[in-house]
Design an enzyme around this catalytic site. Structure first.
Site, short mmCIF file in Angstrom:
data_model
loop_
_atom_site.label_atom_id
_atom_site.label_comp_id
_atom_site.label_asym_id
_atom_site.label_seq_id
_atom_site.Cartn_x
_atom_site.Cartn_y
_atom_site.Cartn_z
CB CYS A 105 -0.91 -0.05 1.23
SG CYS A 105 -1.81 1.47 1.56
CB CYS B 266 0.31 1.77 4.11
SG CYS B 266 -1.42 1.27 4.03
#
Length: 147
Positions: free
Chosen positions: A70, A73
């Site tokens: 991600c 993230c």
């Protein structure tokens, strides 16, 4: 050649590590974000399968649910480390990989990441999804924890 490569890697890791983690002004303690599993969540924070939410931690907690693939993230990670420094040990910060800990992700119905779970000492946890400016995270955490 190996020495040059090793030197470059060490230099880069020190440079990035220093910017992601700052030391507290009055101690040499580094407040950071600790990676934990769903079993450790039950041990350190709360039993997420229990009918009532009962905090086990002696301090409020912020948990970052993330995945290695991600990109948002990854952007959040160094910011969250700086936010942990801002709270100077008054709030514990953890992160849980949703790909490796799918049971807890299902319990909290996590469908989008990054997903921050903010756990006050009393009351139900609050959440925030996505990446925002650092000051916005601090504002939301303060509001959720009544700070």
């Amino acid at each position: 050649m190996k020495r040059i490569l090793l030197f470059a890697l060490v230099t880069l890791s020190l440079a990035f590590g220093a910017s992601a983690q700052r030391y507290s002004a009055d101690t040499d303690t580094v407040y950071t974000v600790h990676s934990i599993s769903q079993d450790q969540f039950k041990e350190f924070i709360a039993d997420y399968n229990a009918s009532d939410w009962d905090m086990l931690s002696p301090r409020p907690v912020v948990v970052d649910f993330y995945a290695d693939w991600c990109l948002p993230c990854r952007r959040l990670d160094p910011m969250l480390r700086q936010i942990a420094q801002y709270y100077n040990g008054e709030v514990d910060f953890y992160r849980i990989n949703v790909d490796k800990n799918s049971d807890i992700a299902d319990v909290f119905q996590i469908r989008s990441i990054p997903f921050l779970l903010i756990c006050p000492m009393e009351g139900e946890p609050k959440s925030i999804i996505g990446v925002y400016p650092q000051q916005e995270f601090i504002r939301v955490i303060n509001q959720a924890l009544n700070l």
